[in-house]
Enzyme design. Sequence first.
Site, PDB file in Angstrom:
ATOM      1  N   HIS A  86      62.110  -3.868  -4.322  1.00 47.29           N
ATOM      2  CA  HIS A  86      60.914  -5.426  -4.042  1.00 47.29           C
ATOM      3  C   HIS A  86      60.998  -5.480  -6.130  1.00 47.29           C
ATOM      4  CE1 HIS A  86      57.086  -7.269  -4.229  1.00 47.29           C
ATOM      5  NE2 HIS A  86      57.653  -7.473  -3.412  1.00 47.29           N
ATOM      6  N   GLU A 135      49.141  -8.479  -5.775  1.00 48.09           N
ATOM      7  CA  GLU A 135      49.867  -7.857  -4.558  1.00 48.09           C
ATOM      8  C   GLU A 135      49.656  -7.191  -3.675  1.00 48.09           C
ATOM      9  OE1 GLU A 135      54.587  -9.088  -2.262  1.00 48.09           O
ATOM     10  OE2 GLU A 135      54.192  -9.487  -4.703  1.00 48.09           O
ATOM     11  N   GLU A 184      64.093  -7.735  -7.208  1.00 46.01           N
ATOM     12  CA  GLU A 184      63.934  -8.502  -6.337  1.00 46.01           C
ATOM     13  C   GLU A 184      63.100  -9.338  -6.709  1.00 46.01           C
ATOM     14  OE1 GLU A 184      61.527 -11.211  -3.705  1.00 46.01           O
ATOM     15  OE2 GLU A 184      61.882  -9.327  -2.598  1.00 46.01           O
ATOM     16  N   HIS A 185      62.092  -9.556  -7.804  1.00 42.02           N
ATOM     17  CA  HIS A 185      60.753 -10.547  -8.475  1.00 42.02           C
ATOM     18  C   HIS A 185      61.466 -10.742  -9.419  1.00 42.02           C
ATOM     19  CE1 HIS A 185      57.107 -10.485  -6.564  1.00 42.02           C
ATOM     20  NE2 HIS A 185      58.111 -10.234  -5.439  1.00 42.02           N
TER      21      HIS A 185
END
Length: 426
Positions: A47, A128, A50-51
């Site tokens: 993740h 987040e 991906e960012h």
Amino acid sequence: MQYERKTLQNGLRLLMAPMPGMRSASISFFFTVGSRYESNTNAGISHFIEHMLFKGSANYPNARFISEAIEGVGGVFNASTGKELTHYSARVPGEHLPAVLDVLADMVHHSLFDPVEIEKERSVIIEELSSTHDDPQEWVGLLIDEAMWPRLPLGRDDAGYIETVANMQRQQMLDYLHEYYRPNSLIISVAGNIDPASIVEKCKRLFSQWEPREHALWTKCLPPVDTSPIVLIEKETEQVNLCLGTLGMGYSSPDYYTLMLMNAILGDGMSSRLFQTIREEQGLAYDIGSYFNSYAETGNFVVSAGVDPSQVEPAVRAIVHELSRLCTTPVPADELDRIKAYIKGGLLLGLEGTSQVAYWLGSQESLRGKILDVDEITAHIEVITARDIQRLAQTCFAPQWRHLALIGPCKPIQAEFLGTLLNGGD
């Protein structure tokens, strides 16, 4: 659905579906890596990467350049990290597809991983993760997965843990990227106003020098039986958010489509049994439905609801009753026919846009290694009988698989009684 498949010499797979009459084109990049490939020590790295791919690359040195390159031609773009796939997508007017391919290729090949941007994004991801606890509905969905797969990859938040994200190092991410971001791990799916021949040539120019490499796979992650059935978080909220989870099926299972029918019968839509009995007839919940998660070798089935704190026990009892009814009483023929029509209609309606077609083709190729036509899926659904549904319900909804996660003004003393209800007791 008409599409073309092309595999480049380095193993990169291309799927292209021209859709006459469409003015847009959608493109999806699927990498066969996700959170279940991670260990507990690097949880969240897929993740995080991906960012970072959106934070600057060789030809588009920061996030603004990347966003302007796509939005500046009227496009939209997004990305997501799942358990088994990482997905990058964009939708643009068809004539601008080559320019977007340039951007995505540069992000994948030449992402900068600038240390300053890493620290900025680290804070964003930690926020987040923290914000999940501000949304009980989202949080309880994570808790039910944790209850079914405790301390296992399928039970983790795809974004990882605050502790692992806080300690993630740049070189660690680059090593992971080098391991998993390979042409033979990538499926590019394109649909809409496209010319397949020009896409193939474009992709050859962009990716032909990229060397293939086999990467490590995930290990089996079957849900253990001997786990605590109740997870309860006491929190001052107006309602109790709960999830009742049981065993599901993997997408490679012959019973996958039977599970799809079971889900539609129980909790997909306003005509489903859970909605009609628990909301409309008994008034026990404002919001109730069901969903299922399927992975390669396993999965889960989840009923989610938001209920008044005074109605938790009656709601759990009513949900268990509906699960048990599916185990003991065959679905009437007219209901089964209606549900089959509902699912088939949903399949067709869900494939009217270029983004949906690109996702449909790419995700199937990524996970299954093949693409089932809508007519093939319809044929699978048509032959499912009431006996098939009853048999699978008896397996998936057996008491030993039932788990319950709750967030709200519940008292821990309730857990024992809720466990009794979960097993079908009074």
